[in-house]
Motif scaffolding. Structure first.
Motif, PDB file in Angstrom:
ATOM      1  N   THR A   1      29.872 -16.401  36.669  1.00  0.00           N
ATOM      2  CA  THR A   1      29.409 -15.098  37.115  1.00  0.00           C
ATOM      3  C   THR A   1      30.591 -14.178  37.388  1.00  0.00           C
ATOM      4  O   THR A   1      30.572 -13.017  36.998  1.00  0.00           O
ATOM      5  N   GLU A   2      31.625 -14.716  38.021  1.00  0.00           N
ATOM      6  CA  GLU A   2      32.787 -13.904  38.335  1.00  0.00           C
ATOM      7  C   GLU A   2      33.460 -13.410  37.048  1.00  0.00           C
ATOM      8  O   GLU A   2      33.825 -12.249  36.948  1.00  0.00           O
ATOM      9  N   ILE A   3      33.579 -14.271  36.049  1.00  0.00           N
ATOM     10  CA  ILE A   3      34.177 -13.867  34.782  1.00  0.00           C
ATOM     11  C   ILE A   3      33.337 -12.787  34.127  1.00  0.00           C
ATOM     12  O   ILE A   3      33.842 -11.778  33.668  1.00  0.00           O
ATOM     13  N   SER A   4      32.005 -12.970  34.119  1.00  0.00           N
ATOM     14  CA  SER A   4      31.132 -11.968  33.507  1.00  0.00           C
ATOM     15  C   SER A   4      31.245 -10.633  34.215  1.00  0.00           C
ATOM     16  O   SER A   4      31.293  -9.593  33.578  1.00  0.00           O
ATOM     17  N   ALA A   5      31.294 -10.657  35.541  1.00  0.00           N
ATOM     18  CA  ALA A   5      31.419  -9.418  36.289  1.00  0.00           C
ATOM     19  C   ALA A   5      32.738  -8.733  35.970  1.00  0.00           C
ATOM     20  O   ALA A   5      32.784  -7.518  35.774  1.00  0.00           O
ATOM     21  N   ASN A   6      33.816  -9.503  35.879  1.00  0.00           N
ATOM     22  CA  ASN A   6      35.113  -8.917  35.549  1.00  0.00           C
ATOM     23  C   ASN A   6      35.121  -8.362  34.137  1.00  0.00           C
ATOM     24  O   ASN A   6      35.675  -7.303  33.890  1.00  0.00           O
ATOM     25  N   GLN A   7      34.500  -9.045  33.180  1.00  0.00           N
ATOM     26  CA  GLN A   7      34.471  -8.565  31.811  1.00  0.00           C
ATOM     27  C   GLN A   7      33.661  -7.274  31.707  1.00  0.00           C
ATOM     28  O   GLN A   7      34.056  -6.354  31.027  1.00  0.00           O
ATOM     29  N   SER A   8      32.499  -7.215  32.374  1.00  0.00           N
ATOM     30  CA  SER A   8      31.706  -6.000  32.262  1.00  0.00           C
ATOM     31  C   SER A   8      32.428  -4.837  32.926  1.00  0.00           C
ATOM     32  O   SER A   8      32.365  -3.713  32.450  1.00  0.00           O
ATOM     33  N   GLY A   9      33.146  -5.080  34.008  1.00  0.00           N
ATOM     34  CA  GLY A   9      33.922  -4.023  34.636  1.00  0.00           C
ATOM     35  C   GLY A   9      35.044  -3.556  33.735  1.00  0.00           C
ATOM     36  O   GLY A   9      35.359  -2.378  33.652  1.00  0.00           O
ATOM     37  N   ALA A  10      35.660  -4.503  33.015  1.00  0.00           N
ATOM     38  CA  ALA A  10      36.748  -4.156  32.106  1.00  0.00           C
ATOM     39  C   ALA A  10      36.231  -3.301  30.963  1.00  0.00           C
ATOM     40  O   ALA A  10      36.908  -2.398  30.508  1.00  0.00           O
ATOM     41  N   ASP A  11      34.997  -3.591  30.486  1.00  0.00           N
ATOM     42  CA  ASP A  11      34.429  -2.789  29.405  1.00  0.00           C
ATOM     43  C   ASP A  11      34.288  -1.333  29.830  1.00  0.00           C
ATOM     44  O   ASP A  11      34.444  -0.432  29.036  1.00  0.00           O
ATOM     45  N   GLN A  12      33.974  -1.112  31.100  1.00  0.00           N
ATOM     46  CA  GLN A  12      33.755   0.242  31.574  1.00  0.00           C
ATOM     47  C   GLN A  12      35.069   0.967  31.844  1.00  0.00           C
ATOM     48  O   GLN A  12      35.129   2.167  31.723  1.00  0.00           O
ATOM     49  N   GLU A  13      36.115   0.256  32.228  1.00  0.00           N
ATOM     50  CA  GLU A  13      37.338   0.915  32.647  1.00  0.00           C
ATOM     51  C   GLU A  13      38.447   0.838  31.604  1.00  0.00           C
ATOM     52  O   GLU A  13      38.975   1.852  31.205  1.00  0.00           O
ATOM     53  N   ALA A  14      38.814  -0.341  31.188  1.00  0.00           N
ATOM     54  CA  ALA A  14      39.937  -0.504  30.274  1.00  0.00           C
ATOM     55  C   ALA A  14      39.415  -0.943  28.904  1.00  0.00           C
ATOM     56  O   ALA A  14      38.774  -1.972  28.794  1.00  0.00           O
ATOM     57  N   PRO A  15      39.693  -0.162  27.867  1.00  0.00           N
ATOM     58  CA  PRO A  15      39.220  -0.560  26.545  1.00  0.00           C
ATOM     59  C   PRO A  15      39.923  -1.823  26.057  1.00  0.00           C
ATOM     60  O   PRO A  15      41.068  -2.091  26.406  1.00  0.00           O
ATOM     61  N   SER A  16      39.220  -2.597  25.248  1.00  0.00           N
ATOM     62  CA  SER A  16      39.804  -3.811  24.676  1.00  0.00           C
ATOM     63  C   SER A  16      40.875  -3.423  23.651  1.00  0.00           C
ATOM     64  O   SER A  16      40.954  -2.274  23.218  1.00  0.00           O
ATOM     65  N   ASP A  17      41.661  -4.405  23.240  1.00  0.00           N
ATOM     66  CA  ASP A  17      42.657  -4.167  22.189  1.00  0.00           C
ATOM     67  C   ASP A  17      41.981  -3.705  20.902  1.00  0.00           C
ATOM     68  O   ASP A  17      42.490  -2.831  20.198  1.00  0.00           O
ATOM     69  N   TRP A  18      40.810  -4.307  20.592  1.00  0.00           N
ATOM     70  CA  TRP A  18      40.055  -3.904  19.396  1.00  0.00           C
ATOM     71  C   TRP A  18      39.705  -2.416  19.462  1.00  0.00           C
ATOM     72  O   TRP A  18      39.925  -1.674  18.515  1.00  0.00           O
ATOM     73  N   LEU A  19      39.170  -2.003  20.595  1.00  0.00           N
ATOM     74  CA  LEU A  19      38.753  -0.613  20.758  1.00  0.00           C
ATOM     75  C   LEU A  19      39.948   0.334  20.751  1.00  0.00           C
ATOM     76  O   LEU A  19      39.908   1.385  20.108  1.00  0.00           O
ATOM     77  N   GLU A  20      41.020  -0.037  21.436  1.00  0.00           N
ATOM     78  CA  GLU A  20      42.213   0.818  21.453  1.00  0.00           C
ATOM     79  C   GLU A  20      42.767   1.036  20.054  1.00  0.00           C
ATOM     80  O   GLU A  20      43.177   2.141  19.709  1.00  0.00           O
ATOM     81  N   LYS A  21      42.760  -0.028  19.244  1.00  0.00           N
ATOM     82  CA  LYS A  21      43.259   0.103  17.871  1.00  0.00           C
ATOM     83  C   LYS A  21      42.364   1.033  17.060  1.00  0.00           C
ATOM     84  O   LYS A  21      42.840   1.805  16.233  1.00  0.00           O
ATOM     85  N   LEU A  22      41.060   0.984  17.316  1.00  0.00           N
ATOM     86  CA  LEU A  22      40.119   1.842  16.596  1.00  0.00           C
ATOM     87  C   LEU A  22      40.228   3.298  17.024  1.00  0.00           C
ATOM     88  O   LEU A  22      40.437   4.167  16.187  1.00  0.00           O
ATOM     89  N   VAL A  23      40.095   3.579  18.304  1.00  0.00           N
ATOM     90  CA  VAL A  23      40.005   4.964  18.769  1.00  0.00           C
ATOM     91  C   VAL A  23      41.351   5.632  18.985  1.00  0.00           C
ATOM     92  O   VAL A  23      41.431   6.859  19.012  1.00  0.00           O
ATOM     93  N   GLY A  24      42.419   4.854  19.149  1.00  0.00           N
ATOM     94  CA  GLY A  24      43.740   5.440  19.332  1.00  0.00           C
ATOM     95  C   GLY A  24      43.873   6.165  20.653  1.00  0.00           C
ATOM     96  O   GLY A  24      43.076   5.979  21.575  1.00  0.00           O
ATOM     97  N   PRO A  25      44.883   7.030  20.751  1.00  0.00           N
ATOM     98  CA  PRO A  25      45.123   7.737  22.021  1.00  0.00           C
ATOM     99  C   PRO A  25      43.994   8.715  22.343  1.00  0.00           C
ATOM    100  O   PRO A  25      43.348   9.248  21.448  1.00  0.00           O
ATOM    101  N   GLU A  26      43.790   8.931  23.636  1.00  0.00           N
ATOM    102  CA  GLU A  26      42.699   9.809  24.072  1.00  0.00           C
ATOM    103  C   GLU A  26      43.093  11.283  24.111  1.00  0.00           C
ATOM    104  O   GLU A  26      42.333  12.102  24.606  1.00  0.00           O
ATOM    105  N   ASP A  27      44.253  11.660  23.561  1.00  0.00           N
ATOM    106  CA  ASP A  27      44.645  13.065  23.607  1.00  0.00           C
ATOM    107  C   ASP A  27      43.919  13.895  22.547  1.00  0.00           C
ATOM    108  O   ASP A  27      44.105  15.092  22.462  1.00  0.00           O
TER     109      ASP A  27
END
Length: 186
Positions: free
Chosen positions: A36-62
């Protein structure tokens, strides 16, 4: 002889207790509380910090996508993309970016007559249904955070501009399509 038997019995008991302790530690490491703790941390990470996959796709937010805004000149696209284009003509320029797990995406920047970006289309090629579902959820959360909640047509940005995200999976071909612009290309 009696002494050897005592040492042997102590050794067996020590091994038995060690095995029991290791089994208990392994059981505790996979307990539901930890899951449960891992799942909670993962869902929080999805909302705040993008994954490496997502960062590579969307690039910088500027910019709207990969540091590029609709209306940017093609020279800006060429400066911000690191890959060699797979195609380029007067109406568009396209790039392919690959992931280590054999997934990839093609991004095409469509240009108006003034050589400015009027639409961006992204074809994301994925390995399986689970990857599609995971990345669609991740992209939806990312765009909701950046541009507000989506409507049936996608996300409204910059006046009449919009972003659409579509699952284009068919049979054994899995993927997503993103379109940034006033309308999708027919």
């Amino acid at each position: 002889m009696k002494q050897a038997f005592t040492y042997g019995a102590l050794l067996v008991l020590a091994l038995f207790f060690n095995a029991c302790q290791n089994k208990q530690q392994a059981s505790e490491a996979t307990s539901p509380a930890d899951t449960t703790e891992i799942s909670a941390n993962q869902s929080g990470a999805d909302q705040e910090a993008p994954s490496d996959w997502l960062e590579k796709l969307v690039g910088p937010e500027d910019g709207m996508f990969r540091g590029i805004n609709l209306g940017d000149p093609v020279i800006t696209v060429k400066a911000k993309e690191n890959a060699e284009p797979f195609e380029e003509d007067a109406s568009h320029i396209g790039y392919t970016i690959e992931y280590e797990n054999l997934e990839s995406f093609d991004v095409q920047y469509f240009l108006d007559k003034g050589k400015k970006v009027e639409r961006i289309e992204v074809d994301v090629y994925l390995n399986n249904r689970q990857s599609v579902d995971h990345h669609k959820k991740e992209l939806t959360a990312y765009f909701n955070r950046r541009f507000g909640s989506s409507t049936k047509q996608g996300w409204k940005v910059a006046g009449n501009q919009q972003i659409t995200l579509t699952d284009v999976s068919k049979g054994k071909d899995f993927g997503l399509k993103l379109v940034f612009g006033a309308r999708a290309r027919a």
